[in-house]
Design an enzyme around this catalytic site. Structure first.
Site: not given
Ligand code: UD1
Length: 337
Positions: A124, A148, A152
Site C-alpha cells: 500500500s 496496518y 505492509k
Molecule cells: C485510507 C487509509 C490508508 C489505506 C487506504 C486504502 C486512513 C487514515 N488511511 O486511505 O491507510 O491504505 O484507505 O484502504 O484510514 N474522506 C472524507 N470523508 C469520508 C471518507 C474519506 O472526506 O467519509 C476523505 C479523506 O479525508 C481523504 C479522502 O477522502 O482525504 C480519501 O479517504 P480514504 O478513501 O479513506 O482513503 P485514504 O485516507 O487515502
C-alpha cells in the site's frame, strides 16, 4: 500460468481473478470469508463463464495451506489476504501482525516447501507515510504511521530479505494508491462491512440512500480546494497491473517494489462532483474536522510500472464513478448472503 489468489473473494482479489482469466491464466481462489461473501464466487462464474476453483482456508492455518498446495500445482501466488482497516489495526495490533505478517510467513513457508517461489504482494502507498514530497516514488523514504502500515512494510522487507538469502525467490510488492470502481458488469464490487471508512464506497452509499450525508474530513488542507487529494485508480486497472506483475515474474527474476496509481491527484470535492454528474444524483455533504492520521495529499509517480511492467492505468475518473455507481445501484445492500 496457474496462479493462487489468497484473499481471492475480496474486493481486489475478485477483480484480479477476472483480469487473470481474461488474460488466459488459470486461477485458484483461497479465502476465509472474513471480509467477503461466498456469493462472490457465483458472480465471478457469471462474468467469466468459468467455475471458480475455490478453497475456504485461512492463511494463518499451516495445515490448510499445505493441503491446498498439495492438491494443485501453481506457478505463482498473489497474496491479498490480510485485514486492512487503519483504525482497527490501532485497536487490535496483534490481530494485524498475526494475520498480515504471520499469514504471509505461513504462506511463504508452504510455498517454499513446494518449490513455488514467485509471489506478488499486496502492499500500500500507506508505506510513504505523511511525507509531502510528491509524487511518491518507489525510492522515497518509507514511514510507518500505524500497525496496518507496519504489516505492509514488514512483508515487503521479508520478501526483500528472502530474495537476498535465496535467489530462487522472485517477488514484486505492489503499492496500491486508492482503488475504487468495479467491474463494468456491476456484478462484483466493493462491499465493506458496516459503515464504509473509505471515500468512494461512502459516497456510493449516500447516493443510493443508505447513508444520509457525506462528511468531508477537512476543507482547510494546503490543496487547491482545501480538501484531501488522493490518487484514485480504477480497480480493473489495478487488477490488470497484477496480471502484468505476475507475468513479469515468470521471465524476469528478482525482487521489486512498484507503485500502482494513475499519477493524478483528485480532491474529495472533485470526486463528489464527478459522482453527482455521472450518476445524476445529489450527494449531500457536510464539512467536519480533519480525520486523525490523514495527510493532505498523496499521488503516485507511476513511471516505474510503465517502464518495468509495461502497464499504465487507462480508465478515467468518470469510468471509476460510473462503475462504482452501477455496482452500488444494482446491489444497494452489497452481496446477498
Ligand atoms: C485510507 C487509509 C490508508 C489505506 C487506504 C486504502 C486512513 C487514515 N488511511 O486511505 O491507510 O491504505 O484507505 O484502504 O484510514 N474522506 C472524507 N470523508 C469520508 C471518507 C474519506 O472526506 O467519509 C476523505 C479523506 O479525508 C481523504 C479522502 O477522502 O482525504 C480519501 O479517504 P480514504 O478513501 O479513506 O482513503 P485514504 O485516507 O487515502
Amino acid at each position: 500460468m496457474r496462479v493462487l489468489l489468497t484473499g481471492g473473494t475480496g474486493y481486489i482479489g475478485s477483480h484480479t481473478a477476472v483480469a487473470l482469466i481474461d488474460a488466459g491464466h488459470q486461477v485458484t481462489l483461497l479465502d476465509n470469508f472474513a471480509n467477503s461473501k461466498p456469493t462472490v464466487l457465483d458472480r465471478l462464474s457469471e462474468i467469466t463463464g468459468v467455475t471458480m476453483d475455490f478453497f475456504e482456508a485461512d492463511v494463518t492455518d499451516r495445515e490448510a495451506i499445505d493441503s491446498v498446495l498439495a492438491h494443485r500445482a501453481f506457478d505463482a501466488a498473489i497474496h491479498f489476504a490480510a485485514p486492512k482497516a487503519v483504525g482497527e489495526s490501532i485497536a487490535r495490533p496483534l490481530h494485524y501482525f498475526n494475520n498480515g505478517v504471520g499469514g504471509t510467513v505461513t504462506l511463504l513457508q508452504a510455498m517454499d516447501r513446494r518449490g513455488i517461489r514467485n509471489v506478488v504482494y499486496s502492499s500500500s502507498a500507506t508505506v510513504y507515510g505523511m511525507s509531502d514530497e510528491l509524487p511518491f516514488r518507489e525510492d522515497a523514504p518509507t514511514e510507518v504511521i500505524n500497525p496496518y502500515g507496519r504489516t505492509k512494510l514488514m512483508c515487503e522487507e521479508i520478501l526483500r530479505d528472502l530474495r537476498q538469502s535465496d535467489e530462487r525467490w522472485n517477488s514484486i510488492a505492489l503499492r496500491y494508491f486508492n482503488p475504487v470502481g468495479a467491474h463494468p458488469s456491476g456484478l462484483i464490487g466493493e462491499d465493506p462491512q458496516g459503515v464504509p471508512a473509505n471515500l468512494m464506497p461512502f459516497v456510493a452509499q449516500v447516493a443510493v440512500g443508505r447513508l444520509p450525508v457525506l462528511r468531508i474530513f477537512g476543507d482547510d488542507y494546503p490543496t487547491p480546494d482545501g480538501t484531501g487529494v488522493r490518487d484514485y485508480i480504477h480497480v480493473m486497472d489495478l487488477a490488470e497491473g497484477h496480471v502484468a506483475a505476475v507475468e513479469h515474474l515468470a521471465t524476469e527474476p528478482g525482487h521489486d517494489v512498484i507503485n500502482l496509481g494513475t499519477g493524478n491527484g483528485i480532491s474529495v470535492l472533485e470526486l463528489v462532483e464527478a459522482f453527482e454528474r455521472v450518476a445524476g444524483v445529489p450527494i449531500p455533504t457536510e464539512v467536519v474536522g480533519r480525520r486523525r492520521g490523514d495527510g493532505p495529499a498523496s499521488w503516485a509517480d507511476a513511471t516505474k510500472a510503465g517502464d518495468v511492467l509495461g502497464w499504465t492505468a487507462r480508465r478515467s475518473l468518470d469510468e471509476m464513478v460510473a462503475d462504482a455507481w452501477r455496482w452500488q445501484s444494482q446491489n444497494p445492500n452489497g452481496y446477498p448472503d
